[in-house]
Design an enzyme around this catalytic site. Structure first.
Site, mmCIF file in Angstrom:
data_model
loop_
_atom_site.group_PDB
_atom_site.id
_atom_site.type_symbol
_atom_site.label_atom_id
_atom_site.label_comp_id
_atom_site.label_asym_id
_atom_site.label_seq_id
_atom_site.Cartn_x
_atom_site.Cartn_y
_atom_site.Cartn_z
ATOM 1 N N HIS A 166 6.956 -27.503 1.994
ATOM 2 C CA HIS A 166 5.997 -28.459 1.431
ATOM 3 C C HIS A 166 4.972 -27.724 0.575
ATOM 4 C CE1 HIS A 166 7.557 -31.599 4.121
ATOM 5 N NE2 HIS A 166 7.693 -30.613 4.988
ATOM 6 N N LYS A 211 -12.850 2.082 -3.724
ATOM 7 C CA LYS A 211 -14.027 2.442 -2.931
ATOM 8 C C LYS A 211 -15.064 3.156 -3.786
ATOM 9 C CE LYS A 211 -11.639 2.907 1.524
ATOM 10 N NZ LYS A 211 -11.237 3.836 2.599
ATOM 11 N N GLU A 254 0.833 -1.200 0.000
ATOM 12 C CA GLU A 254 0.000 0.000 0.000
ATOM 13 C C GLU A 254 0.870 1.253 0.000
ATOM 14 O OE1 GLU A 254 -4.012 1.758 2.152
ATOM 15 O OE2 GLU A 254 -2.963 0.079 3.069
#
Length: 523
Positions: A346, A450, A317
């Site tokens: 793994h 937004k 960000e």
């Protein structure tokens, strides 16, 4: 130069903090510094920031999260605010622990439900997961998304303890949709249980905000302040992170002290000895100053499993920006991902060793094994020995394939070391932003998302009205789009969402999406 000499020449150690950084396997690390003039500029920018200069020109704001752990360095008006907020955190958490602030039905609060989004939740989550032990006076849960199923699961986990649950609603403005939704969902749950949400709730917000006014009107237990010069992703050492930490019985003084000591250690203008600058220069060199390599974060301790997620927000960000400070299109950023060792051996270490070479690894080593019985899982070998063996083995295997890595070592996972780790990366982010000349403290991409979400929500309302007005008539996305003058694909997604949520709306699938027919049942 021998490997041993090379290792020592590429090692930065901070003995007072128990922290070291090994850059010996970062092939492209610059011995003499970074871009010409950029290092001096980065040091100057940091000094100006800490002195109170406007560091976020887009919003005309100072950026002062460094003052939170050293209020004596803050401007006088802000210093008093920091000290008063910290005193309020101590006073309120002590009152909760002693029971003078208690659940309305009687008895002490036993749980915390923190309602926030982004850094307002992620910072407290990291601290709680890393530091909380079985002796904690309260347990903590989170609403950190607007997912109704996730909130329902959390409420089911809380169960009958809702009567002794303290809610912390964290929002700078009170207008953040995800946090508002979480608050309303919690309020409804308390109401269903016959409980007063207000008598269980604390607001953490800016004075005079929508949430502040709401909490005062409803008679909430307490309101504690946020400051507009603190960004969500750097708020963990403000009331946002300190209040839940104090309620959990964690050592907030050590947390702040670790960060303050790291800040002090990385104020030196010696680029080679400054751990945060060295880290920023390493990122710059690895990605050619353009973020061309991803950062893979592998902490070898379960308590730090959320640290890679925390760094995703802090780094991405802050550094993911389209334009630089001069308005030029640069598309900067460093992608961050990770989980923990040795789990990743793994999972995706296979690709790291043998796949595309587009990353560098940051190993995080914790030297002390922590709470353990010390049993030998094999003669002369403990589980902690294996964990160290897997770290060193993975590091060597990547080295053999020419893959680059940094190894960051800390003595233990405690409040002081976690504070130091967070401060180290915060300062490295600030330095890197200066090196590439971007604004680390705004987030226009988040704001764009937004706004787009708001547009879709408005379209949803219009589509619902259209379906209701033509109840009983099968409608395609094109039918509705033509009526509303909207994009058919957007309308299709709105119709699909409505049909999945509303039992009165059915969907008859066609051969292709444009032939899907949506019908609202008549009243």
């Amino acid at each position: 130069m021998s490997n041993w000499s090379h290792y020592q020449s590429r090692l930065v150690r901070l003995p007072d903090l128990g922290v070291s950084l090994d850059f010996s396997l970062l092939q492209e690390y610059p011995e003499a510094g970074g871009p010409e003039g950029a290092v001096a500029r980065a040091f100057a920018d940091m000094e100006a920031l800490e002195a109170g200069a406007v560091a976020n020109p887009d919003e005309g704001r100072r950026v002062g999260h460094y003052w939170l752990r050293a209020p004596q360095l803050a401007p006088e008006d802000i210093r008093e605010d920091i000290e008063q907020a910290l005193a309020a955190v101590r006073e309120f958490s002590q009152a909760v622990h002693e029971g003078s602030v208690a659940a309305p039905g009687g008895g002490k609060f036993t749980r915390v439900l923190l309602i926030g989004i982004g850094g307002s939740a992620l910072g407290p989550q990291l601290v709680a997961d890393a530091l909380t032990g079985p002796e904690a006076p309260l347990t903590i849960s989170f609403f950190d998304n607007t997912d109704p199923d996730g909130m329902a699961r959390t409420l089911a986990e809380i169960g009958d303890d809702l009567a002794t649950t303290l809610c912390l609603v964290v929002s700078k403005s009170g207008g953040t949709a995800e946090t508002r939704n979480g608050m309303l969902e919690a309020e409804a749950a308390f109401s269903r249980a016959g409980l007063s949400f207000a008598r269980h709730s604390v607001a953490v917000t800016c004075p005079g905000s929508k949430l502040d006014r709401h909490a005062e009107f409803e008679g909430w237990l307490q309101t504690l302040p946020m400051a507009d010069w603190i960004g969500g992703r750097t708020s963990v050492m403000s009331v946002v992170g300190l209040l839940p930490a104090a309620l959990l019985g964690l050592d907030i003084d050590a947390f702040l002290d670790g960060a303050a000591k790291m800040d002090s250690a990385t104020r030196s203008r010696d680029a080679q000895g400054n751990a945060a600058m060295r880290l920023a220069l390493a990122w710059h060199a690895a990605g050619s100053g353009k973020g061309l390599r991803d950062m893979v974060v592998l902490p070898y301790r379960d308590r730090l499993v959320l640290f890679s997620k925390y760094l995703q927000q802090l780094v991405m960000e802050s550094l993911g920006k389209e334009e630089d400070l001069k308005g030029r299109k640069v598309h900067q950023g460093i992608a961050v991902y990770g989980n923990k060792g040795s789990t990743d051996q793994h999972a995706y270490v296979q690709q790291l060793r043998d796949g595309i070479d587009n990353f560098f690894v940051t190993f995080i080593e914790v030297r002390r094994a922590g709470a353990t019985s010390g049993i030998e899982v094999e003669p002369g070998t403990t589980s902690a020995d294996y964990l160290q063996g897997f770290l060193r083995g993975t590091r060597s295997a990547l080295k053999a394939s020419g893959r680059q890595s940094i190894t960051l070592s800390v003595e233990d996972v405690d409040a002081r070391s976690l504070g130091a780790l967070i401060a180290l990366f915060e300062r490295a982010v600030s330095f890197y932003a200066s090196l590439v000349e971007i604004n680390a403290y705004h987030q226009p991409g988040v704001e764009a998302g937004k706004k787009a979400a708001g547009g879709f929500l408005r379209l949803l309302s219009l589509v619902r009205v259209e379906l209701a007005g033509r109840a009983g008539t099968p409608l395609t996305a094109d039918d509705v789009a033509d009526s509303l003058g909207a994009d058919p694909e957007d309308v299709f997604h709105a119709l699909t969402h409505i049909a999945a949520q509303d039992r009165n709306v059915s969907c008859e699938p066609g051969r292709v999406p444009s032939e899907d027919a949506f019908t609202r049942a008549p009243e």
